[in-house]
Scaffold this motif. Structure first.
Motif, PDB file in Angstrom:
ATOM      1  N   ASN A 210       0.797  -1.227   0.000  1.00 57.54           N
ATOM      2  CA  ASN A 210       0.000   0.000   0.000  1.00 57.54           C
ATOM      3  C   ASN A 210       0.829   1.276   0.000  1.00 57.54           C
ATOM      4  OD1 ASN A 210      -3.111  -0.373   0.254  1.00 57.54           O
ATOM      5  ND2 ASN A 210      -2.233  -2.038   1.459  1.00 57.54           N
ATOM      6  N   VAL A 211       2.081   1.195   0.454  1.00 57.37           N
ATOM      7  CA  VAL A 211       2.891   2.403   0.425  1.00 57.37           C
ATOM      8  C   VAL A 211       3.384   2.685  -0.996  1.00 57.37           C
ATOM      9  CG1 VAL A 211       5.262   1.550   0.851  1.00 57.37           C
ATOM     10  CG2 VAL A 211       4.509   3.714   1.849  1.00 57.37           C
ATOM     11  N   HIS A 212       3.549   1.600  -1.792  1.00 51.93           N
ATOM     12  CA  HIS A 212       4.020   1.788  -3.166  1.00 51.93           C
ATOM     13  C   HIS A 212       2.878   1.915  -4.173  1.00 51.93           C
ATOM     14  CE1 HIS A 212       8.258   1.338  -2.266  1.00 51.93           C
ATOM     15  NE2 HIS A 212       8.000   0.258  -1.550  1.00 51.93           N
ATOM     16  N   PHE A 213       1.770   1.223  -3.935  1.00 46.34           N
ATOM     17  CA  PHE A 213       0.635   1.294  -4.853  1.00 46.34           C
ATOM     18  C   PHE A 213      -0.666   1.430  -4.052  1.00 46.34           C
ATOM     19  CE2 PHE A 213       3.935  -0.976  -7.193  1.00 46.34           C
ATOM     20  CZ  PHE A 213       3.999  -0.197  -8.352  1.00 46.34           C
ATOM     21  N   PRO A 214      -0.874   2.598  -3.430  1.00 47.81           N
ATOM     22  CA  PRO A 214      -2.063   2.764  -2.579  1.00 47.81           C
ATOM     23  C   PRO A 214      -3.351   2.837  -3.403  1.00 47.81           C
ATOM     24  CG  PRO A 214      -0.855   4.839  -2.772  1.00 47.81           C
ATOM     25  CD  PRO A 214      -0.028   3.803  -3.458  1.00 47.81           C
ATOM     26  N   ASN A 215      -4.373   2.188  -2.882  1.00 49.22           N
ATOM     27  CA  ASN A 215      -5.685   2.286  -3.520  1.00 49.22           C
ATOM     28  C   ASN A 215      -6.399   3.570  -3.135  1.00 49.22           C
ATOM     29  OD1 ASN A 215      -5.626  -0.226  -4.897  1.00 49.22           O
ATOM     30  ND2 ASN A 215      -6.059  -1.288  -2.971  1.00 49.22           N
ATOM     31  N   ASP A 216      -6.160   4.018  -1.887  1.00 44.81           N
ATOM     32  CA  ASP A 216      -6.817   5.230  -1.407  1.00 44.81           C
ATOM     33  C   ASP A 216      -5.966   5.819  -0.289  1.00 44.81           C
ATOM     34  OD1 ASP A 216      -7.470   3.745   1.004  1.00 44.81           O
ATOM     35  OD2 ASP A 216      -9.118   2.846  -0.134  1.00 44.81           O
ATOM     36  N   TRP A 217      -6.286   7.015   0.134  1.00 45.55           N
ATOM     37  CA  TRP A 217      -5.486   7.707   1.154  1.00 45.55           C
ATOM     38  C   TRP A 217      -5.547   7.031   2.524  1.00 45.55           C
ATOM     39  CZ3 TRP A 217      -1.758  10.707  -0.226  1.00 45.55           C
ATOM     40  CH2 TRP A 217      -1.832  11.387  -1.443  1.00 45.55           C
ATOM     41  N   PRO A 218      -6.713   6.528   2.979  1.00 44.06           N
ATOM     42  CA  PRO A 218      -6.716   5.823   4.271  1.00 44.06           C
ATOM     43  C   PRO A 218      -5.768   4.623   4.289  1.00 44.06           C
ATOM     44  CG  PRO A 218      -8.955   6.406   3.660  1.00 44.06           C
ATOM     45  CD  PRO A 218      -8.097   6.715   2.470  1.00 44.06           C
ATOM     46  N   SER A 219      -5.731   3.849   3.197  1.00 42.83           N
ATOM     47  CA  SER A 219      -4.819   2.692   3.132  1.00 42.83           C
ATOM     48  C   SER A 219      -3.368   3.150   3.152  1.00 42.83           C
ATOM     49  CB  SER A 219      -5.086   1.882   1.860  1.00 42.83           C
ATOM     50  OG  SER A 219      -6.395   1.376   1.862  1.00 42.83           O
ATOM     51  N   LEU A 220      -3.079   4.219   2.421  1.00 37.13           N
ATOM     52  CA  LEU A 220      -1.710   4.750   2.406  1.00 37.13           C
ATOM     53  C   LEU A 220      -1.304   5.229   3.790  1.00 37.13           C
ATOM     54  CD1 LEU A 220       0.897   5.763   1.091  1.00 37.13           C
ATOM     55  CD2 LEU A 220      -0.338   7.824   0.393  1.00 37.13           C
ATOM     56  N   ASN A 221      -2.174   5.944   4.463  1.00 38.69           N
ATOM     57  CA  ASN A 221      -1.849   6.458   5.799  1.00 38.69           C
ATOM     58  C   ASN A 221      -1.612   5.323   6.791  1.00 38.69           C
ATOM     59  OD1 ASN A 221      -2.039   9.098   4.917  1.00 38.69           O
ATOM     60  ND2 ASN A 221      -4.211   9.287   5.472  1.00 38.69           N
ATOM     61  N   LYS A 222      -2.430   4.281   6.678  1.00 34.94           N
ATOM     62  CA  LYS A 222      -2.264   3.145   7.587  1.00 34.94           C
ATOM     63  C   LYS A 222      -0.957   2.404   7.293  1.00 34.94           C
ATOM     64  CE  LYS A 222      -5.057  -0.205  10.007  1.00 34.94           C
ATOM     65  NZ  LYS A 222      -6.391  -0.773  10.195  1.00 34.94           N
ATOM     66  N   ALA A 223      -0.594   2.299   6.017  1.00 35.49           N
ATOM     67  CA  ALA A 223       0.667   1.648   5.642  1.00 35.49           C
ATOM     68  C   ALA A 223       1.856   2.441   6.161  1.00 35.49           C
ATOM     69  CB  ALA A 223       0.741   1.512   4.120  1.00 35.49           C
ATOM     70  N   ARG A 224       1.816   3.741   5.984  1.00 38.89           N
ATOM     71  CA  ARG A 224       2.911   4.592   6.453  1.00 38.89           C
ATOM     72  C   ARG A 224       3.040   4.525   7.976  1.00 38.89           C
ATOM     73  NH1 ARG A 224       5.239   8.506   3.508  1.00 38.89           N
ATOM     74  NH2 ARG A 224       5.147   9.994   5.220  1.00 38.89           N
ATOM     75  N   HIS A 225       1.903   4.458   8.679  1.00 41.61           N
ATOM     76  CA  HIS A 225       1.924   4.350  10.140  1.00 41.61           C
ATOM     77  C   HIS A 225       2.659   3.080  10.564  1.00 41.61           C
ATOM     78  CE1 HIS A 225       0.284   5.044  14.239  1.00 41.61           C
ATOM     79  NE2 HIS A 225       0.384   3.728  14.313  1.00 41.61           N
ATOM     80  N   ARG A 226       2.371   1.954   9.892  1.00 35.75           N
ATOM     81  CA  ARG A 226       3.026   0.693  10.251  1.00 35.75           C
ATOM     82  C   ARG A 226       4.531   0.772  10.000  1.00 35.75           C
ATOM     83  NH1 ARG A 226       3.508  -5.132  10.453  1.00 35.75           N
ATOM     84  NH2 ARG A 226       5.699  -5.207  11.016  1.00 35.75           N
ATOM     85  N   LEU A 227       4.936   1.321   8.872  1.00 35.06           N
ATOM     86  CA  LEU A 227       6.355   1.366   8.524  1.00 35.06           C
ATOM     87  C   LEU A 227       7.109   2.351   9.415  1.00 35.06           C
ATOM     88  CD1 LEU A 227       5.877   1.211   4.660  1.00 35.06           C
ATOM     89  CD2 LEU A 227       6.651  -0.646   6.165  1.00 35.06           C
ATOM     90  N   LYS A 228       6.474   3.435   9.804  1.00 37.41           N
ATOM     91  CA  LYS A 228       7.076   4.368  10.771  1.00 37.41           C
ATOM     92  C   LYS A 228       7.237   3.684  12.129  1.00 37.41           C
ATOM     93  CE  LYS A 228       5.253   8.682   8.799  1.00 37.41           C
ATOM     94  NZ  LYS A 228       4.430   9.874   9.070  1.00 37.41           N
ATOM     95  N   PHE A 229       6.209   2.965  12.529  1.00 39.00           N
ATOM     96  CA  PHE A 229       6.271   2.263  13.815  1.00 39.00           C
ATOM     97  C   PHE A 229       7.469   1.317  13.833  1.00 39.00           C
ATOM     98  CE2 PHE A 229       5.448  -1.301  16.614  1.00 39.00           C
ATOM     99  CZ  PHE A 229       5.015  -0.684  17.778  1.00 39.00           C
ATOM    100  N   ASP A 230       7.664   0.568  12.747  1.00 33.39           N
ATOM    101  CA  ASP A 230       8.777  -0.384  12.698  1.00 33.39           C
ATOM    102  C   ASP A 230      10.114   0.318  12.886  1.00 33.39           C
ATOM    103  OD1 ASP A 230       6.910  -2.325  12.232  1.00 33.39           O
ATOM    104  OD2 ASP A 230       7.963  -3.219  10.532  1.00 33.39           O
ATOM    105  N   GLU A 231      10.354   1.406  12.157  1.00 30.92           N
ATOM    106  CA  GLU A 231      11.623   2.132  12.280  1.00 30.92           C
ATOM    107  C   GLU A 231      11.875   2.563  13.719  1.00 30.92           C
ATOM    108  OE1 GLU A 231      12.550   4.166   7.948  1.00 30.92           O
ATOM    109  OE2 GLU A 231      11.845   5.426   9.579  1.00 30.92           O
TER     110      GLU A 231
END
Length: 701
Positions: A210-231
């Motif tokens: 979803n961070v590379h091919f997001p279907n919509d903004w909510p999915s993108l935001n949720k994907a970015r949240h997960r990847l930020k959390f990991d870092e």
């Protein structure tokens, strides 16, 4: 969405085996620190184009910051007084020109008629709308399907000339990522399902999709949240292990004996401790009384009185029969500390030595013998203190000044010179809370948030060259009143590459032409130690009225009579450095001034830095502004071994995610110290990979 395809691509696979890359592109990607599939998938988009918010060319207005997507119709190099490259770009509503000055060969080869390109920049008008030096990303080439017609959100990737020339621009990355994500083996998520569920985190593979091919903004935001959390989670996990290991290691030293010389020193001081200093001393004394080894960070703005805290703490160790060490990043600062400690403690019978890198053989031998035999109670020095051949008799307390100049490993090396000595790390560079939790999350923190009574805020102004004569007259008036001045230059000698006024040339002009009536001296880092000591001693005693210097006086120099600082080419300095330089004045009771001389044209960042300096003396506000301007990656610096840079998290805006990650990491260590439970082993392995060989620093067993 679930991924399907051949199960032969994993996150640790080399990128050269990815379809569309191969050895040649893999070599270029390695220059961008991309070596594995995991690295590649962490090459996140820098921004996204939302088809619904694009501007039509006919709707552009002067001053707009806009993104337009258009087709390249023609290009030309226009020759004249200034050569420029122009593109004619159109959409269904009209045409605009995109213009570049300089860098023409690369830019001219980047486009051809028929390309569909996204252009972003500030709109100006000259015979129609135009964008000057716009950012650009290829969406498609002639003959290709235009993804604007099939997807609402388009990822745009960071690139460089080398990457673009290898076809690795935004369009090239999208071509690689789509089949890669489809063929990626469904790798185990390192985070257990229970944690994902409790924290409402998207599974890792879904987040990458979803961070590379997001279907919509909510999915993108949720994907970015997960990847930020990991870092943030894995960095906090590493720091948490370091802290846990320190608390579990062999017993440290319990400094219980109060000592009469501490009272004697306090009575000799020409000032009373501030409330903040008393509070911090109580925090340090509580740590020192404990059998656990202290590891404490002392933050305090320039002039807040950190040195006396360090001195009192070292004296506690000496009173209990141990040695103390104070390590500073520069010889100038080490010499200043030595003079301060010597002047205050020598009469109390404390023996102090100074160890520097450039000391002569006989002097160095004498100092090393005093440290090894225990004749020296306190050793002050540079990084020379952690070199081979330096052996302490009984090191019990270590102070590391200006910690951001040293690495994590140097801190560890100094601790290893003693038997679990207590460590006090000091910085006059205020650190935003989020950055402090990332850089120093394994340390306890004390803050000196109160300035000594009677100090006046330094007046700071920003001036250009037209005001030079008036500035010189102001300095002359101050010196005639018995005060002293600094004039700071960025370089030691003229450089052909950087058009800056050099300290040597400036000194010659200032001493002979501008201020011939005053005693003026030059100080720079390439001078011999005894020369620097002589100049600083004369300046402290007011034998020198005007000190022309490079930034060697940035930290530690304490001359209360100095009331004026002129910083040449201030636009070239970072905010932290400007704040440190300004801290050399305003240390007495007189009103002091800091004049920032800047040359036009100024970049937007340089203008922000100068405006920040003029608007506030608050080091923490300056640190926040610095974090916003430069970003955490640059502030972390290469010296912070074992702490990876951030690819998606933002320490300025992701404080809540950091807090959640820290809480989860520390809780995990508390319940499963070795990460030995089956559900936590994937976390352990992921942490090892992320630490890239610096795993010994965190000691999880």
């Amino acid at each position: 969405m679930p991924l399907t395809g051949t199960p032969h691509i994993r996150l640790d696979t080399s990128v050269q085996y990815v379809k569309g890359i191969g050895p040649k592109r893999a070599e270029i990607l390695a220059g961008a620190d991309v070596r594995t599939v995991g690295d590649l998938l962490a090459y996140y988009p820098r921004r996204y184009i939302d088809r619904s918010t694009l501007k039509r060319i006919s709707d552009l207005k002067p001053g707009d910051e806009a993104t337009v997507v258009g087709r390249v119709f023609s290009s030309e190099i226009v020759r004249g007084r200034t050569k420029r490259f122009m593109l004619l770009v159109g959409d269904q509503s009209g045409f605009l020109h995109c213009v570049w000055f300089g860098g023409l060969p690369y830019i001219a080869k980047a486009f051809k008629a028929g390309d569909t390109v996204a252009f972003s920049g500030k709109v100006t008008f000259y015979r129609g709308p135009q964008l000057v030096h716009p950012e650009f990303d290829k969406i498609s080439e002639e003959g290709e399907n235009n993804p604007l017609h099939t997807g609402g959100i388009i990822p745009l990737y960071p690139s460089s000339e080398a990457l673009s020339q290898a076809g690795l621009d935004s369009r090239g990355f999208r071509r690689i990522f789509r089949p890669l994500l489809d063929s990626l083996e469904s790798a185990d998520d390192p985070l257990p399902r229970g944690m994902l569920s409790a924290l409402d985190l998207m599974p890792l593979i879904s987040a990458l999709e979803n961070v590379h091919f997001p279907n919509d903004w909510p999915s993108l935001n949720k994907a970015r949240h997960r990847l930020k959390f990991d870092e943030l989670f894995f960095i906090q996990l590493a720091l948490g292990f370091g802290r846990a290991a320190r608390l579990e290691e062999n017993k440290g030293i319990a400094f219980n004996k109060p000592g009469g010389r501490i009272r004697d020193l306090l009575e000799r001081l020409p000032f009373s401790l501030t409330g903040a200093q008393k509070r911090v001393m109580r925090e340090i004394r509580d740590d020192m009384k404990s059998e656990r080894s202290m590891n404490r960070l002392l933050q305090g703005d320039v002039g807040s009185g950190k040195t006396i805290i360090a001195l009192l703490s070292m004296l506690v160790a000496v009173e209990n029969g141990y040695q103390a060490a104070l390590m500073a990043p520069t010889e100038i600062l080490a010499e200043q500390h030595f003079l301060t400690v010597h002047s205050l403690l020598e009469e109390l019978g404390i023996r102090i030595v100074l160890l520097k890198g450039g000391q002569k053989g006989s002097d160095r031998k004498r100092v090393l013998e005093a440290i090894a035999s225990g004749d020296a109670d306190i050793a002050v020095g540079t990084h020379a203190l952690v070199e081979e051949g330096v052996s302490f008799h009984r090191l019990g307390f270590a102070v590391i000044d200006e910690q951001h100049r040293f690495g994590v490993l140097q801190r560890a090396e100094l601790r290893q010179k003693g038997y679990f000595p207590d460590v006090l790390v000091m910085t006059a560079t205020p650190i935003p809370r989020t950055l402090a939790l990332t850089l120093y999350g394994d340390l306890d923190v004390s803050v000196l948030d109160e300035m000594p009574a009677g100090r006046l805020p330094v007046r700071t102004v920003w001036r250009t060259g037209e005001k030079r004569e008036a500035i010189y007259e102001f300095i002359r008036d101050e010196v005639k009143k018995g005060r002293q001045a600094y004039i700071v230059y960025p370089l030691v000698e003229e450089s052909e590459k950087v058009d800056l006024a050099a300290a040597t040339e400036g000194y010659a002009d200032l001493s002979k032409t501008v201020f011939p009536e005053f005693k003026t001296a030059l100080l720079h880092g390439r001078m011999k130690s005894d020369e620097k000591e002589s100049v600083m001693g004369a300046f402290k005693s007011n034998g020198i009225q005007i000190l022309v210097s490079t930034t060697v006086i940035e930290v530690g120099v304490d001359v209360p009579n100095a009331s004026v600082m002129l910083v040449e080419h201030a636009e070239r300095y970072g905010l932290t450095q400007l704040h440190q330089l300004r801290g050399r004045v305003g240390r007495g009771m007189d009103q002091s001034a800091c004049i920032l001389m800047a040359q036009h044209p100024l970049s937007d960042d340089a203008k922000k830095r100068l405006e920040t300096m003029v608007s506030t003396n608050d080091g923490f506000k300056i640190a926040e502004a610095d974090l916003e301007i430069r970003g955490p990656g640059e502030l972390l610096g290469t010296r912070q071994h074992g702490i990876a840079g951030f690819k998606i998290a933002n320490l300025l805006t992701d404080g809540r995610i950091l807090d959640a990650a820290r809480k989860e990491a520390f809780s995990l260590i508390e319940t499963d110290r070795k990460l030995s439970r089956p559900e936590n082993r994937p976390i352990r392995e992921a942490l090892k990979k992320r630490m890239h060989g610096d795993f010994a620093l965190i000691r999880v067993g």
